[in-house]
Motif scaffolding. Structure first.
Motif, PDB file in Angstrom:
ATOM      1  N   UNK A  97       0.845  -1.273   0.095  1.00 45.14           N
ATOM      2  CA  UNK A  97       0.004  -0.109   0.108  1.00 45.14           C
ATOM      3  C   UNK A  97       0.801   1.279   0.120  1.00 45.14           C
ATOM      4  N   UNK A  98       1.925   1.308   0.722  1.00 49.00           N
ATOM      5  CA  UNK A  98       2.774   2.241   0.830  1.00 49.00           C
ATOM      6  C   UNK A  98       3.338   2.625  -0.585  1.00 49.00           C
ATOM      7  N   UNK A  99       3.859   1.497  -1.168  1.00 49.76           N
ATOM      8  CA  UNK A  99       4.541   1.702  -2.349  1.00 49.76           C
ATOM      9  C   UNK A  99       3.399   2.102  -3.657  1.00 49.76           C
ATOM     10  N   UNK A 100       2.310   1.746  -3.510  1.00 49.96           N
ATOM     11  CA  UNK A 100       1.334   2.404  -4.228  1.00 49.96           C
ATOM     12  C   UNK A 100       0.968   3.768  -4.213  1.00 49.96           C
ATOM     13  N   UNK A 101       0.959   4.330  -2.788  1.00 55.19           N
ATOM     14  CA  UNK A 101       0.916   5.715  -2.349  1.00 55.19           C
ATOM     15  C   UNK A 101       2.029   6.482  -2.759  1.00 55.19           C
ATOM     16  N   UNK A 102       3.344   5.798  -3.076  1.00 54.01           N
ATOM     17  CA  UNK A 102       4.574   6.461  -3.436  1.00 54.01           C
ATOM     18  C   UNK A 102       4.955   6.168  -5.062  1.00 54.01           C
ATOM     19  N   UNK A 103       4.216   5.537  -5.728  1.00 50.24           N
ATOM     20  CA  UNK A 103       4.585   4.888  -7.055  1.00 50.24           C
ATOM     21  C   UNK A 103       4.677   6.171  -7.900  1.00 50.24           C
ATOM     22  N   UNK A 104       3.686   7.212  -7.928  1.00 52.71           N
ATOM     23  CA  UNK A 104       4.038   8.384  -8.693  1.00 52.71           C
ATOM     24  C   UNK A 104       5.388   9.007  -8.577  1.00 52.71           C
ATOM     25  N   UNK A 105       5.613   9.314  -7.328  1.00 54.82           N
ATOM     26  CA  UNK A 105       6.524   9.990  -7.030  1.00 54.82           C
ATOM     27  C   UNK A 105       7.945   9.177  -7.310  1.00 54.82           C
ATOM     28  N   UNK A 106       8.041   7.939  -6.996  1.00 56.73           N
ATOM     29  CA  UNK A 106       9.278   6.982  -7.479  1.00 56.73           C
ATOM     30  C   UNK A 106       9.297   7.212  -9.096  1.00 56.73           C
ATOM     31  N   UNK A 107       8.424   6.871  -9.683  1.00 53.50           N
ATOM     32  CA  UNK A 107       8.314   7.210 -11.176  1.00 53.50           C
ATOM     33  C   UNK A 107       9.093   8.616 -11.600  1.00 53.50           C
ATOM     34  N   UNK A 108       8.388   9.474 -10.974  1.00 54.38           N
ATOM     35  CA  UNK A 108       8.933  10.991 -11.337  1.00 54.38           C
ATOM     36  C   UNK A 108      10.318  11.180 -11.001  1.00 54.38           C
ATOM     37  N   UNK A 109      10.954  10.437  -9.940  1.00 51.03           N
ATOM     38  CA  UNK A 109      12.282  10.317  -9.608  1.00 51.03           C
ATOM     39  C   UNK A 109      13.326   9.695 -10.611  1.00 51.03           C
ATOM     40  N   UNK A 110      12.927   8.652 -10.944  1.00 49.48           N
ATOM     41  CA  UNK A 110      13.546   7.821 -12.157  1.00 49.48           C
ATOM     42  C   UNK A 110      13.335   8.916 -13.526  1.00 49.48           C
ATOM     43  N   UNK A 111      12.202   9.264 -13.644  1.00 49.41           N
ATOM     44  CA  UNK A 111      12.148  10.111 -15.131  1.00 49.41           C
ATOM     45  C   UNK A 111      13.046  11.244 -15.095  1.00 49.41           C
ATOM     46  N   UNK A 112      13.258  11.922 -13.882  1.00 49.38           N
ATOM     47  CA  UNK A 112      14.058  13.196 -13.565  1.00 49.38           C
ATOM     48  C   UNK A 112      15.505  12.834 -14.098  1.00 49.38           C
ATOM     49  N   UNK A 113      15.802  11.547 -13.442  1.00 50.18           N
ATOM     50  CA  UNK A 113      17.283  11.091 -13.607  1.00 50.18           C
ATOM     51  C   UNK A 113      17.446  11.038 -15.184  1.00 50.18           C
ATOM     52  N   UNK A 114      16.913  10.429 -15.603  1.00 45.97           N
ATOM     53  CA  UNK A 114      16.953   9.913 -17.039  1.00 45.97           C
ATOM     54  C   UNK A 114      16.796  11.054 -17.966  1.00 45.97           C
ATOM     55  N   UNK A 115      15.798  11.918 -17.621  1.00 46.95           N
ATOM     56  CA  UNK A 115      15.713  13.349 -18.306  1.00 46.95           C
ATOM     57  C   UNK A 115      16.839  14.185 -18.247  1.00 46.95           C
ATOM     58  N   UNK A 116      17.483  14.221 -16.993  1.00 45.62           N
ATOM     59  CA  UNK A 116      18.499  15.158 -16.822  1.00 45.62           C
ATOM     60  C   UNK A 116      20.127  14.684 -17.733  1.00 45.62           C
ATOM     61  N   UNK A 117      19.867  13.336 -17.735  1.00 45.56           N
ATOM     62  CA  UNK A 117      20.966  12.501 -18.383  1.00 45.56           C
ATOM     63  C   UNK A 117      20.939  12.158 -20.040  1.00 45.56           C
ATOM     64  N   UNK A 118      19.617  12.612 -20.756  1.00 41.00           N
ATOM     65  CA  UNK A 118      19.287  11.906 -21.820  1.00 41.00           C
ATOM     66  C   UNK A 118      19.898  12.870 -22.999  1.00 41.00           C
TER      67      UNK A 118
END
Length: 118
Positions: A97-118
């Motif tokens: 349940x905690x993962x589901x509540x944080x899923x969007x924030x976790x996804x956004x962090x990964x995408x921010x990393x990739x975007x900054x390095x793409x």
């Protein structure tokens, strides 16, 4: 998702009550961007794209901990990342349940990393 057989093998041998949750976190991270890969580094699954993104702390038993190697440099508007060090930060997941509540924030962090390095 780019599944690494070495990481599958690591999980097959992983004896921890948080194993199902760690595997669910793995799926969220890998689903965030198809360019993110995984490897075994420091005896733990590590997510990679143009550098090391994050690694599991495999000995945590009360939760799943994912250490973002350069987490202090990532935008974190939701406050998912914990810590005050100059470089790294940790995301903790208590249960599914905690993962589901944080899923969007976790996804956004990964995408921010990739975007900054793409």
């Amino acid at each position: 998702m780019q599944i690494n057989p070495a990481v599958d093998a690591w999980f097959a041998d992983y004896s921890n009550p948080q194993k199902p949750l760690a595997q669910a976190v793995r799926e969220v991270v890998l689903a965030a961007d198809p360019r993110v890969t995984e490897a075994i580094k420091w005896q733990a699954p590590t997510f990679v794209y143009a550098g090391n993104i994050a690694s599991f702390y495999p000995k945590a038993k009360a939760h799943v901990a994912l250490m973002f190697h350069k987490g202090a440099s990532l935008p974190d508007p939701t406050g998912l990342l914990e810590g005050t060090g100059e470089v790294s930060r940790v995301a903790k997941f208590l249960d599914h349940d905690d993962l589901e509540a944080k899923r969007e924030a976790l996804t956004d962090l990964i995408r921010a990393w990739v975007s900054a390095r793409a």
